[in-house]
Design a protein around this motif. Structure first.
Motif, PDB file in Angstrom:
ATOM      1  N   GLN A   1       7.944  44.284  63.864  1.00 42.65           N
ATOM      2  CA  GLN A   1       8.593  44.540  62.646  1.00 42.65           C
ATOM      3  C   GLN A   1       9.418  45.888  62.570  1.00 42.65           C
ATOM      4  O   GLN A   1      10.470  46.000  62.273  1.00 42.65           O
ATOM      5  CB  GLN A   1       7.348  45.092  61.594  1.00 42.65           C
ATOM      6  CG  GLN A   1       6.649  44.019  60.976  1.00 42.65           C
ATOM      7  CD  GLN A   1       5.336  44.178  60.240  1.00 42.65           C
ATOM      8  OE1 GLN A   1       4.679  45.491  60.263  1.00 42.65           O
ATOM      9  NE2 GLN A   1       4.934  43.641  59.442  1.00 42.65           N
ATOM     10  N   ASP A   2       9.132  46.712  63.679  1.00 46.77           N
ATOM     11  CA  ASP A   2      10.012  47.561  64.209  1.00 46.77           C
ATOM     12  C   ASP A   2      11.199  47.315  64.748  1.00 46.77           C
ATOM     13  O   ASP A   2      12.421  47.680  64.446  1.00 46.77           O
ATOM     14  CB  ASP A   2       9.228  48.795  64.972  1.00 46.77           C
ATOM     15  CG  ASP A   2       8.250  49.487  64.385  1.00 46.77           C
ATOM     16  OD1 ASP A   2       7.817  49.416  63.035  1.00 46.77           O
ATOM     17  OD2 ASP A   2       7.189  49.937  65.109  1.00 46.77           O
ATOM     18  N   HIS A   3      10.983  46.105  65.540  1.00 50.97           N
ATOM     19  CA  HIS A   3      12.154  45.682  66.450  1.00 50.97           C
ATOM     20  C   HIS A   3      13.094  45.025  65.435  1.00 50.97           C
ATOM     21  O   HIS A   3      14.413  44.995  65.479  1.00 50.97           O
ATOM     22  CB  HIS A   3      11.629  44.674  67.461  1.00 50.97           C
ATOM     23  CG  HIS A   3      12.814  44.110  68.242  1.00 50.97           C
ATOM     24  ND1 HIS A   3      13.413  44.735  69.272  1.00 50.97           N
ATOM     25  CD2 HIS A   3      13.247  42.861  68.300  1.00 50.97           C
ATOM     26  CE1 HIS A   3      14.367  44.095  69.629  1.00 50.97           C
ATOM     27  NE2 HIS A   3      14.066  42.708  68.968  1.00 50.97           N
TER      28      HIS A   3
ATOM     29  N   GLY B   1      13.490  45.520  62.397  1.00 50.39           N
ATOM     30  CA  GLY B   1      14.326  46.838  61.414  1.00 50.39           C
ATOM     31  C   GLY B   1      15.476  47.049  62.218  1.00 50.39           C
ATOM     32  O   GLY B   1      16.365  47.192  61.758  1.00 50.39           O
ATOM     33  N   THR B   2      15.272  47.410  63.577  1.00 52.10           N
ATOM     34  CA  THR B   2      16.440  47.902  64.331  1.00 52.10           C
ATOM     35  C   THR B   2      17.473  46.633  64.432  1.00 52.10           C
ATOM     36  O   THR B   2      18.911  47.208  64.242  1.00 52.10           O
ATOM     37  CB  THR B   2      15.854  48.075  65.659  1.00 52.10           C
ATOM     38  OG1 THR B   2      14.893  49.089  65.680  1.00 52.10           O
ATOM     39  CG2 THR B   2      17.039  48.630  66.495  1.00 52.10           C
ATOM     40  N   VAL B   3      17.136  45.525  64.542  1.00 48.25           N
ATOM     41  CA  VAL B   3      18.148  44.590  64.715  1.00 48.25           C
ATOM     42  C   VAL B   3      19.035  44.287  63.409  1.00 48.25           C
ATOM     43  O   VAL B   3      20.298  43.939  63.232  1.00 48.25           O
ATOM     44  CB  VAL B   3      17.543  43.141  65.047  1.00 48.25           C
ATOM     45  CG1 VAL B   3      18.526  41.987  64.880  1.00 48.25           C
ATOM     46  CG2 VAL B   3      17.007  43.208  66.474  1.00 48.25           C
ATOM     47  N   GLU B   4      18.119  44.205  62.247  1.00 44.67           N
ATOM     48  CA  GLU B   4      18.713  44.347  60.872  1.00 44.67           C
ATOM     49  C   GLU B   4      20.006  45.365  60.674  1.00 44.67           C
ATOM     50  O   GLU B   4      20.903  45.045  60.088  1.00 44.67           O
ATOM     51  CB  GLU B   4      17.856  44.243  59.800  1.00 44.67           C
ATOM     52  CG  GLU B   4      16.850  43.150  59.827  1.00 44.67           C
ATOM     53  CD  GLU B   4      15.791  43.089  58.760  1.00 44.67           C
ATOM     54  OE1 GLU B   4      15.603  44.270  58.289  1.00 44.67           O
ATOM     55  OE2 GLU B   4      15.081  42.339  58.435  1.00 44.67           O
ATOM     56  N   LYS B   5      19.402  46.485  61.281  1.00 46.55           N
ATOM     57  CA  LYS B   5      20.433  47.583  60.952  1.00 46.55           C
ATOM     58  C   LYS B   5      21.638  47.386  61.684  1.00 46.55           C
ATOM     59  O   LYS B   5      22.934  47.465  61.523  1.00 46.55           O
ATOM     60  CB  LYS B   5      19.848  48.860  61.436  1.00 46.55           C
ATOM     61  CG  LYS B   5      18.478  49.373  60.702  1.00 46.55           C
ATOM     62  CD  LYS B   5      17.997  50.745  61.093  1.00 46.55           C
ATOM     63  CE  LYS B   5      17.157  51.265  60.013  1.00 46.55           C
ATOM     64  NZ  LYS B   5      16.404  52.588  60.494  1.00 46.55           N
ATOM     65  N   ARG B   6      21.777  46.914  63.023  1.00 46.68           N
ATOM     66  CA  ARG B   6      22.801  46.720  64.034  1.00 46.68           C
ATOM     67  C   ARG B   6      23.459  45.492  63.423  1.00 46.68           C
ATOM     68  O   ARG B   6      24.809  45.487  63.405  1.00 46.68           O
ATOM     69  CB  ARG B   6      22.403  46.258  65.516  1.00 46.68           C
ATOM     70  CG  ARG B   6      21.703  47.467  66.188  1.00 46.68           C
ATOM     71  CD  ARG B   6      21.910  47.036  67.564  1.00 46.68           C
ATOM     72  NE  ARG B   6      20.921  46.180  67.968  1.00 46.68           N
ATOM     73  CZ  ARG B   6      19.720  46.206  68.653  1.00 46.68           C
ATOM     74  NH1 ARG B   6      19.285  47.384  68.715  1.00 46.68           N
ATOM     75  NH2 ARG B   6      19.235  45.211  68.885  1.00 46.68           N
TER      76      ARG B   6
END
Length: 241
Positions: free
Chosen positions: A57-59, A61-66
């Motif tokens: 889930q954390d990962h 979120g990071t991918v979605e921001k990028r």
């Protein structure tokens, strides 16, 4: 005298009944202990899966921001705007007339891709991934079972370690020492629901004596009823796909 013989005969029958009851009690206790061990193993697997989900889930979120940042840059480039490829203001501006590949953002030097262990996630098979089975195809059995199908589709659909052990022994077709069963699972590249130690295998054999038996000394094999149940379970799980 005859009364004494009758009493002794009744006493012998009662002793036999009591002995059988004690054996059943001991078998019940061993089964309870095996089930408790399975519960503990399942709890550990659940905890590990929950930790992996949190990381994913954390990962994600990071991918979605990028991805959102990339979309923003793409829109700016398509609109002919000047684009700075990074949040770092010290980097030179990139003109719209320059190649668009130069306008894409780069990761900061200190930002590294987090490694996520996806081993616990088993891919779900779909009908599109496998060839359709012809109407006149031979019914599935351990005679024509492909080990890829066993590993990736049949075994993951089982509910207990006993079912996994039943299918693996039926596929192996030979009696196996309890200590070597773990090696068979590793050869299939499949991790069973319960650690396939010799102790756990023996516990399963003693719990389901109508299915498993000892042959050639300490080796484990299937009874006739066990082989029939394995074939029935194979077709049931294959049809569930």
């Amino acid at each position: 005298m005859r009364d004494l013989e009758n009493l002794r005969s009744r006493l012998a029958r009662e002793e036999t009944t009591l002995s059988a009851a004690h054996e059943q009690i001991e078998m019940g206790r061993r089964k309870i202990e095996a089930l408790r061990q399975q519960i503990e193993d399942v709890k550990r697997q659940i905890e590990g899966a929950e930790r992996q989900i949190e990381k994913l889930q954390d990962h994600s979120g990071t991918v979605e921001k990028r991805m959102a940042l990339l979309r923003e840059y793409i829109e700016m480039v398509e609109a002919g705007e000047e684009v700075i490829p990074s949040a770092d203001a010290t980097q030179p501006e990139v003109r719209a007339e320059e190649p668009q590949s130069a306008a894409l953002p780069t990761l900061d030097a200190g930002e590294e891709e987090e490694e996520i262990d996806l081993e616990f996630v088993r891919p779900l098979s779909t009908h599109e991934e496998t060839d359709p089975v012809p109407v006149d195809a031979e019914p599935i059995s351990f005679e024509n079972l492909d080990e890829e199908l066993l590993t990736h589709e049949i075994l993951p659909r089982t509910q207990t370690f006993g079912e996994e052990l039943l299918l693996v022994l039926a596929n192996h077709r030979r009696a196996v020492a309890p200590k070597d069963i773990g090696r068979i699972f590793r050869r299939l590249t499949y991790a069973p629901k319960l650690s396939p130690t010799a102790k756990n295998v023996r516990s399963e054999v003693e719990t389901d004596q109508h299915i498993f038996e000892y042959a050639g000394g300490d080796k484990v094999a299937l009874t006739r009823e066990g082989r029939q149940e394995a074939q029935q379970l194979l077709r049931q799980l294959y049809g569930a796909g």
